[in-house]
Motif scaffolding. Structure first.
Motif, PDB file in Angstrom:
ATOM      1  N   PHE A   3      15.512 -12.896  -9.608  1.00 49.76           N
ATOM      2  CA  PHE A   3      16.126 -11.561  -9.652  1.00 49.76           C
ATOM      3  C   PHE A   3      16.007 -10.990 -11.060  1.00 49.76           C
ATOM      4  CE2 PHE A   3      18.476 -11.680  -5.619  1.00 49.76           C
ATOM      5  CZ  PHE A   3      18.483 -13.033  -5.346  1.00 49.76           C
ATOM      6  N   LEU A  17      20.927  -4.542  -9.987  1.00 47.16           N
ATOM      7  CA  LEU A  17      19.698  -5.167  -9.511  1.00 47.16           C
ATOM      8  C   LEU A  17      18.489  -4.251  -9.691  1.00 47.16           C
ATOM      9  CD1 LEU A  17      18.733  -7.738  -8.103  1.00 47.16           C
ATOM     10  CD2 LEU A  17      19.038  -6.554  -5.941  1.00 47.16           C
ATOM     11  N   LEU A  18      17.439  -4.801 -10.285  1.00 41.86           N
ATOM     12  CA  LEU A  18      16.228  -4.024 -10.552  1.00 41.86           C
ATOM     13  C   LEU A  18      15.073  -4.449  -9.649  1.00 41.86           C
ATOM     14  CD1 LEU A  18      14.694  -2.007 -12.326  1.00 41.86           C
ATOM     15  CD2 LEU A  18      14.376  -3.827 -13.996  1.00 41.86           C
ATOM     16  N   ASP A  19      14.879  -5.746  -9.458  1.00 37.81           N
ATOM     17  CA  ASP A  19      13.754  -6.220  -8.656  1.00 37.81           C
ATOM     18  C   ASP A  19      14.042  -7.644  -8.188  1.00 37.81           C
ATOM     19  OD1 ASP A  19      11.309  -6.169  -7.375  1.00 37.81           O
ATOM     20  OD2 ASP A  19      10.110  -5.982  -9.198  1.00 37.81           O
ATOM     21  N   VAL A  20      13.420  -8.031  -7.082  1.00 39.06           N
ATOM     22  CA  VAL A  20      13.577  -9.373  -6.507  1.00 39.06           C
ATOM     23  C   VAL A  20      12.198  -9.856  -6.089  1.00 39.06           C
ATOM     24  CG1 VAL A  20      14.867 -10.755  -4.837  1.00 39.06           C
ATOM     25  CG2 VAL A  20      15.678  -8.474  -5.433  1.00 39.06           C
ATOM     26  N   THR A  21      11.903 -11.119  -6.319  1.00 38.88           N
ATOM     27  CA  THR A  21      10.639 -11.667  -5.807  1.00 38.88           C
ATOM     28  C   THR A  21      10.807 -12.086  -4.350  1.00 38.88           C
ATOM     29  OG1 THR A  21      11.174 -13.954  -6.387  1.00 38.88           O
ATOM     30  CG2 THR A  21      10.058 -12.634  -8.081  1.00 38.88           C
ATOM     31  N   GLU A  22       9.670 -12.306  -3.671  1.00 44.12           N
ATOM     32  CA  GLU A  22       9.724 -12.991  -2.380  1.00 44.12           C
ATOM     33  C   GLU A  22      10.272 -14.401  -2.617  1.00 44.12           C
ATOM     34  OE1 GLU A  22       8.701 -11.736   0.667  1.00 44.12           O
ATOM     35  OE2 GLU A  22       8.507  -9.862  -0.418  1.00 44.12           O
TER      36      GLU A  22
END
Lengths: 266, 266
Positions: free
Chosen positions: A121, A68-73
C-alpha cells in the motif's frame, strides 16, 4: 589521463523515477525530504493478504493519517497508478521490517522477504505539503529541519480500529509563526494529495505530547523565536499501529525514506 | 366504531432511519428514488472475505462508478459510520443475489443468506446528485422519471481490473436541456458524496450505448423536447462486474432500492 567518467545528479530537481532508480541500484540510501521537489512522495506499508483487507478498511476509516494512494495486486510489486514500472522491493532508500510489533530489521532491499501473498500500500505523505506551505508564504520559526518540519510525535488520539488493527495516531509538527496558523491550516486543508487540514493547533499536551523538542520519531529539535505548533496526521501511523496491534508482519519505509512517485505536485 | 389506528408517514420528508425501519419490518418494499429527500442513499455490495480485498481495491481504482462510503467488519451487519444501528440484512427494500455471474434470487431479507465471512460495502449513489442539480436549476427534457433521471446503461468503457474483478462501466443518464450541460457537469463535479463529474456528454454511441430509449437497467423511456444526454458513472456497476467476472457470490441492492443512510445532503 583517463577522461572524467563521473556524473553529477541534482537530487532536488531530479524526477521521481530517477530517485527510485538510484535507490534500486543501491546508490541512494539517504532520506528523501526535499528531493525530487516536483513529485509526490508516499509512505509504504506491506502486509500479507490475510491482513490486507482489514488494513485497507483501517485506511478508509482513518483517512487523515492513512490517505490511500495506490495498492498493488496480491503478490504484485508495481504501483501501476503512482509509478508505472516501479519495483516496491528496491525503489525505496530504506525499509523497516516489523514482526509481532517489534522492529526487527532495517534494510535497503526487501527482495528476499517478499512472498506471493504480500500486498503493498502507498499512503500519501505530508512531505507533499511543504511546497504548498512555501507557496502560501507561511512563515516558520527557525529550526534545523527542512521546511520547518520537526519530527513525528505519538499522540493520545486513538485511530478508528478495523479488525486486528488499532493504535494511536502519529502526527508531524511545524512551528508556525504566530498569526500564520490559519493560513497553514486552510492551504493544507484544500490540498487533496496530502494529509489535509491539521489535527491540532497549539498546546502539545492537549493531544498527549509531553515535549515538542523530543519527538518519538526523529532527532531532538531546537526552535528559535515565537511559534505556535501546528500538527498534521502523519504517515508513520501504520508503523505505530503495527507495533500496538502486534501484527505478525508489516514492512514499511524507514521514516523519512519515502517512495517517490511519478505524480506531479502541480 | 373503532378509532382510526392507521398512521400516515410521508416518505419524502422521512429520515433515513425511518425508511430503513420500514424496510426492516417489511412494510417498505418499493424503490427509494426521491424518498428521505435530505439523506444520502447508497448502493450495496456484499462479498465473502476471500473476495473482499480485491473488491475494495477495485473500488479504489474505479472511484467514479464505485465511490466507497462505508465497510462493515468481516461478519458485521452494521454500517457504523453511515448509519449507526443499521442492519444490512433487512434495511433495504429489496436485494439481488448473484451466483457465478447469474442473478438467482430477488428477496426482501438476506438473513438466511448471511455468513460470518461476509463483508458489506456501501457505495455512494448518484441519487444524491438530484438535489444538487435541482438547486443549481439545471433544466431537463420532460421524462416520466423523477428528477429527469433515465435508466442505467451498459457502456463499452472497461473498468480498471483488480484481481478477479473486471467488467464494463454502467452509467446513468439525464436528458439535460441544451445549454445546461456545463452547469450540470460543474455542480456534480464539486459534489464529493456522489459519483462526481459526468463520464460523458452527448452522443450515446461514443460510449457504446445503442439506444438511449432502451436502458439495460430500468424501463424503456420517453423523452420530450430537445436535450443533450449527460452520463454519470452508476453504482449498478458492481452488479455488472459480478456478472462479467462470474464471482461465486455477490449480494447487492435491487436497482433503485437503495440503502438510505443517516448522512445529510447538507
Amino acid at each position: 589521463m583517463a577522461p572524467d567518467q563521473s556524473v553529477n545528479i541534482d537530487l532536488v530537481s531530479a524526477t521521481g523515477a530517477t530517485i527510485r532508480q538510484l535507490a534500486r541500484v543501491g546508490t541512494m540510501t539517504t532520506g528523501t525530504g526535499g528531493l525530487a521537489s516536483g513529485y509526490h512522495q508516499a509512505n509504504l506499508a506491506i502486509v500479507s493478504k490475510e491482513y490486507a483487507h482489514e488494513f485497507m478498511v483501517f485506511c478508509h476509516r482513518n483517512p487523515k493519517p492513512c490517505p490511500l494512494l495506490d495498492v498493488t495486486e496480491v503478490g504484485g510489486t508495481e504501483f501501476k497508478y503512482a509509478a508505472p514500472g516501479s519495483d516496491v522491493l528496491s525503489d525505496l532508500p530504506a525499509y523497516c521490517i516489523y514482526r509481532n510489533g517489534e522492529l526487527v530489521e532495517e534494510t535497503g532491499d526487501i527482495t528476499s522477504h517478499w512472498r506471493p501473498d504480500h500486498v503493498a500500500f502507498l499512503l500519501r505523505c505530508s512531505f507533499s505539503a511543504d511546497a504548498v506551505l512555501e507557496e502560501a508564504q507561511v512563515e516558520f520559526a527557525l529550526t534545523a529541519a527542512p521546511s520547518g518540519r520537526l519530527g513525528a510525535y505519538l499522540t493520545n488520539i486513538r485511530c478508528e480500529p478495523s479488525g486486528r488493527f488499532h493504535g494511536h495516531m502519529i502526527v508531524s509538527a511545524r512551528p508556525v509563526r504566530p498569526g500564520h496558523e490559519a493560513k497553514a491550516a486552510s492551504v493544507t486543508a484544500s490540498y487533496p494529495l496530502a494529509h489535509g487540514a491539521p489535527i491540532h493547533v497549539g498546546d502539545p499536551l492537549a493531544i498527549g505530547i509531553q515535549d515538542i523538542l523530543k519527538p518519538e520519531w526523529g532527532s531532538d529539535v531546537k526552535i528559535e523565536g515565537d511559534y505556535v505548533p501546528v500538527f498534521w496526521a502523519c504517515g508513520v501511523t501504520p508503523q505505530q499501529v503495527a507495533m500496538e496491534s502486534r501484527i505478525p508482519e508489516m514492512i514499511t519505509h524507514k521514516a523519512g525514506h519515502m517512495f517517490v512517485t511519478d505524480l506531479r505536485l502541480v
